[in-house]
Enzyme design. Structure first.
Site, PDB file in Angstrom:
ATOM      1  CD  GLU A 184      17.872  55.738   7.635  1.00 43.48           C
ATOM      2  OE1 GLU A 184      17.527  56.770   8.231  1.00 43.48           O
ATOM      3  OE2 GLU A 184      19.041  55.488   7.305  1.00 43.48           O
ATOM      4  CE  LYS A 223      20.863  46.129   5.805  1.00 41.66           C
ATOM      5  NZ  LYS A 223      21.718  45.987   4.664  1.00 41.66           N
ATOM      6  CG  ASP A 277      20.414  44.522  -1.876  1.00 44.58           C
ATOM      7  OD1 ASP A 277      21.536  44.435  -1.347  1.00 44.58           O
ATOM      8  OD2 ASP A 277      19.830  43.559  -2.395  1.00 44.58           O
ATOM      9  CE1 TYR A 299      24.409  54.189   4.952  1.00 43.79           C
ATOM     10  CE2 TYR A 299      23.052  53.830   3.012  1.00 43.79           C
ATOM     11  CZ  TYR A 299      24.171  53.534   3.770  1.00 43.79           C
ATOM     12  OH  TYR A 299      25.059  52.592   3.340  1.00 43.79           O
ATOM     13  CE  LYS A 320      19.436  40.988   5.176  1.00 47.06           C
ATOM     14  NZ  LYS A 320      20.555  41.257   4.344  1.00 47.06           N
ATOM     15  CB  CYS A 326      22.164  10.960 -22.235  1.00 47.41           C
ATOM     16  SG  CYS A 326      21.852  12.502 -23.107  1.00 47.41           S
ATOM     17  CB  CYS A 358      22.185  10.446 -27.075  1.00 47.04           C
ATOM     18  SG  CYS A 358      23.399  10.317 -25.757  1.00 47.04           S
ATOM     19  CB  CYS A 373      25.612  12.866 -21.839  1.00 47.66           C
ATOM     20  SG  CYS A 373      25.584  11.944 -23.389  1.00 47.66           S
ATOM     21  CB  CYS A 423      24.884  13.533 -27.067  1.00 46.19           C
ATOM     22  SG  CYS A 423      23.579  14.137 -26.003  1.00 46.19           S
TER      23      CYS A 423
HETATM   24  S1  IVH Z   1      23.504  52.977   8.489  1.00 44.80           S
HETATM   25  C1  IVH Z   1      27.099  52.240  11.516  1.00 44.80           C
HETATM   26  N1  IVH Z   1      21.481  53.079   6.863  1.00 44.80           N
HETATM   27  O1  IVH Z   1      23.826  48.290   5.236  1.00 44.80           O
HETATM   28  C2  IVH Z   1      26.185  51.735  10.471  1.00 44.80           C
HETATM   29  N2  IVH Z   1      23.167  51.486   6.384  1.00 44.80           N
HETATM   30  O2  IVH Z   1      24.761  46.298   7.349  1.00 44.80           O
HETATM   31  C3  IVH Z   1      25.871  52.750   9.445  1.00 44.80           C
HETATM   32  N3  IVH Z   1      22.784  50.208   4.331  1.00 44.80           N
HETATM   33  O3  IVH Z   1      27.255  48.838   5.186  1.00 44.80           O
HETATM   34  C4  IVH Z   1      25.040  52.231   8.370  1.00 44.80           C
HETATM   35  N4  IVH Z   1      20.896  51.174   3.771  1.00 44.80           N
HETATM   36  O4  IVH Z   1      25.949  49.616   3.189  1.00 44.80           O
HETATM   37  C5  IVH Z   1      22.639  52.472   7.140  1.00 44.80           C
HETATM   38  N5  IVH Z   1      19.623  53.349   5.490  1.00 44.80           N
HETATM   39  C6  IVH Z   1      20.788  52.739   5.768  1.00 44.80           C
HETATM   40  C7  IVH Z   1      21.313  51.733   4.936  1.00 44.80           C
HETATM   41  C8  IVH Z   1      22.506  51.120   5.288  1.00 44.80           C
HETATM   42  C9  IVH Z   1      21.797  50.269   3.434  1.00 44.80           C
HETATM   43  C10 IVH Z   1      23.913  49.261   4.239  1.00 44.80           C
HETATM   44  C11 IVH Z   1      25.258  49.900   4.383  1.00 44.80           C
HETATM   45  C12 IVH Z   1      25.942  49.178   5.508  1.00 44.80           C
HETATM   46  C13 IVH Z   1      25.118  47.962   5.672  1.00 44.80           C
HETATM   47  C14 IVH Z   1      25.072  47.618   7.140  1.00 44.80           C
END
Ligand code: IVH
Length: 668
Positions: free
Chosen positions: A112, A114, A116, A224, A311, A406, A409, A424, A430
């Site tokens: 899934e 991650k 941000d 999630y 990441k 600078c 000037c 400066c 200036c």
């Molecule tokens: S699972 C026990 N799933 O990433 C861990 N986290 O570094 C449960 N995050 O604090 C987290 N997308 O804020 C999970 N699909 C995803 C996520 C996710 C973003 C963030 C979340 C967490 C941090 C973990």
């Protein structure tokens, strides 16, 4: 249940269902108008029958006027983090490790996004949202329920379903790219600091004290992780499907993966495809699907063994350095800037990137002429130089050396002990410092003089008309008409703007002066404490340090600023021009107790005075301003376009509504 209660409940269910179609499924099936009508009808019924009010009714999504500090609470289960890697090999090793640990059992993984953003934990009891808590330190977080209620894709009251009596749902609160860009454009216009990325913007927004402002930011949320007893499924994927059925947004990109090959393909696909997503992602998460297997794998001290985060590399490009230029800011700080052969990065052309200071340019990056530079743009808006391709450097390339004088000037630069920046010192001679201060002075949040940007400020300087901020007040129409691009209309408009700036209150004038370290908030605190510039000019370091937020460095900057004869002369000329150099003293003759004990709500737009002036009049005459209509409201002072919700509420509660003429008569 009586008929009214039944009607209210049905309306709420219908509105909740339409919200879900609109905000979660992106498939509205009624017009905005019809939706608003339903909401209005519900609002009316709830007002008439407060006994059936419910804090989770869809009418309460915008929050109340109340602002408060956040309460803190311990998490039911600590919020852990995930172990991270940037390498596909390490993800593969994790897959092998979990397979080994599960001793050959059949095991599926789930891939899934991650997200941000900023994490959130929602607690539901009997299908109702009871609390929303931020991650905090992982053990305890802030209760931000009112702010979370503004997110329309989060159901507040679940429709009947297979949800457990009590459960916790974790997810990420996000500001979609589109909203992020809109918000930053608005902030740029208001000269407010920009948010570096959607994550900071989302986290900052969740911590705002006023849910009304939160509602305007249009946050969204994806979920999630489901926790609790009697969950609907024995797998993570099955639970996420249930969560989706209950009305929440779960990532569409979620996929069951059977082996390492499928994991690698998933990574390869999303490494590029994620750029098309409407929200920021910084990687992928892989989780063991079976909850029993998750339990068997368990946790390390910081993170679950049953999950890993991959990441994404920040987006990076390599391009040639054309030359290094040195910018001079209004405070005299010199910033080295890499001027690049234009390169496309995250959808925008990058031509320039800051290298911040001498240490970063010369020592850390060790820039040479015509180097090939790596430019990165993560979630950030400002690109940065992260490295040099040393193999591409020609053997005879010369090292780029920081300037000693600078560039504008010619003054020798100075650097204070322990500081990274070269400055400066020619503050008053200036050109970019002079024009920079003029540009700051006229800014919207300072003197608010429209029509002077970088170009005009340069032109005024070059023509010899404006050498400092005080010169603005002696500008003539004839002078302006000699400038290119100025017609009679634009000249008159500018002169009017300058004239209007005489009304700007002292606290904003103080901010407009460009005293080092005196930002908007500090200026307010100083102005309210010292009351006038004459007093401020004579304050000792000790007296200045007694003001909230003022420390030794700032106190010495203020003293140094007013010690300069040039600045003193500028202040004198501003005084002669009529600029506000003291807090307005409240005129005793305007005070009365005519409105004592009265609670007044102002709504709409007025012709004779501004809203702020009316607010002040109410206070001066002993009344109390309030933001929302309730039984306690004495009357509403209404202008043009009073909000329909307020109008309806006032009428329902029988609160009198008066116009500005009636109000002014009242005070006569
Ligand atoms: S699972 C026990 N799933 O990433 C861990 N986290 O570094 C449960 N995050 O604090 C987290 N997308 O804020 C999970 N699909 C995803 C996520 C996710 C973003 C963030 C979340 C967490 C941090 C973990």
């Amino acid at each position: 249940m009586d008929a009214i209660e039944k009607q209210i409940r049905e309306l709420r269910d219908q509105i909740n269902a339409h919200n879900h179609k609109y905000y979660v499924l992106n498939q509205p099936d009624i017009s905005d108008y019809d939706f608003d009508q339903m909401l209005k009808q519900l609002e009316k019924l709830e007002l008439e029958h407060p006994e059936y009010d419910d804090p989770l009714s869809p009418t309460h999504r915008v929050g109340s006027d109340l602002t408060k500090e956040f309460e803190q609470i311990e998490h039911l289960h600590p919020m852990l983090s995930l172990s991270n890697t940037y390498s596909v090999e390490e993800v593969d090793q994790w897959v092998e490790r979990t397979e080994r640990a599960l001793a050959g059992q059949e095991s599926d993984l789930v891939g899934e996004m991650k997200f941000d953003g900023t994490s959130i934990s929602l607690i539901y009891e009997h299908g109702r949202l009871v609390r929303a808590v931020t991650r905090g330190d992982g053990e305890r977080g802030d209760v931000v329920t009112d702010n979370i209620k503004t997110i329309r894709s989060i159901p507040l009251q679940l429709a009947p379903g297979d949800w457990p009596e009590i459960f916790e749902l974790r997810g990420e609160v996000l500001l979609p790219w589109k909203e992020f860009e809109r918000l930053n454009a608005e902030r740029a216009f208001n000269e407010e600091p920009l948010f570096a990325n959607p994550r900071n913007a989302a986290a900052g927004t969740l911590k705002l004290q006023d849910p009304k402002i939160v509602a305007q930011r249009h946050l969204d949320a994806y979920f999630y992780y489901l926790l609790g007893e009697n969950l609907p499924s024995t797998t993570h994927y099955g639970n996420m499907e249930a969560v989706k059925r209950w009305g929440f947004k779960v990532p569409d990109q979620m996929k069951i993966l059977h082996d390492m090959k499928e994991v690698d393909e998933y990574i390869k696909y999303w490494d590029t495809a994620r750029r098309e997503l409407p929200v920021a992602t910084d990687g992928l998460v892989f989780k063991v699907n079976s909850l029993q297997q998750q339990l068997n794998l368990g946790y390390t001290a910081k993170s679950p063994r049953w999950a890993i985060a991959y990441k994404f590399q920040a987006e990076r490009a390599c391009t040639e350095l054309k030359f290094v230029s040195f910018d001079v800011g209004r405070m005299g700080i010199i910033t080295p800037v890499a001027n690049l052969v234009p390169v496309l990065l995250s959808g925008t052309m990058v031509k320039r990137a800051s290298m911040h200071n001498q240490d970063i340019m010369q020592d850390q990056l060790d820039i040479h002429e015509h180097d090939m530079l790596y430019v990165e743009k993560g979630g950030e808006i400002i690109p940065k130089i992260v490295g040099v391709d040393l193999e591409a450097r020609k053997p005879d390339a010369k090292k780029v050396i920081f300037v000693t004088h600078c560039p504008a000037c010619g003054s020798p630069l100075v650097r204070k002990d322990g500081e990274a920046a070269w400055i400066c010192p020619n503050k008053y001679g200036c050109p970019p410092q002079i024009t920079g201060r003029v540009e700051h002075f006229v800014g919207r949040r300072m003197m608010n003089i429209d029509g002077i940007g970088e170009e005009i400020s340069n032109a005024l300087f070059e023509a010899g008309f404006v050498h400092n901020i005080a010169d603005l007040y002696t500008l003539t129409r004839e002078q302006l008409l000699t400038l290119e691009g100025f017609g009679e209309k634009s000249a008159d408009r500018l002169l009017k703007g300058i004239q209007d700036s005489l009304k700007v209150p002292f606290e904003r004038v103080l901010y407009a002066l460009s005293i080092p370290y005196v930002g908007e908030t500090t200026a307010k605190k100083i102005a309210r404490s010292c009351r006038s510039i004459d007093r401020l000019m004579n304050m000792t370091e000790e007296e200045l340090c007694a003001i909230e937020d003022v420390g030794g460095v700032l106190a010495r900057c203020i003293i140094e600023y007013f010690a300069s004869p040039i600045n003193r002369e500028i202040i004198e000329r501003l005084r002669q021009a009529g600029v506000q150099l003291a807090m307005e003293e409240e005129d005793e003759s305007l005070k009365s107790d005519k409105l004592a004990g009265k609670v007044i709500v102002i709504s709409g737009v007025f012709a004779k005075h501004s809203r702020d002036e009316y607010k002040k009049m109410i206070e001066l005459n002993g009344g109390k301003n309030s933001g929302s209509i309730s039984k306690k409201t004495t009357f509403v002072l209404a202008g043009e376009n009073m909000g329909p919700a307020k109008l309806e509420k006032a009428q329902a509660l029988g609160v009198p509504i008066i116009n500005e003429d009636q109000f002014l008569e009242l005070l006569q």
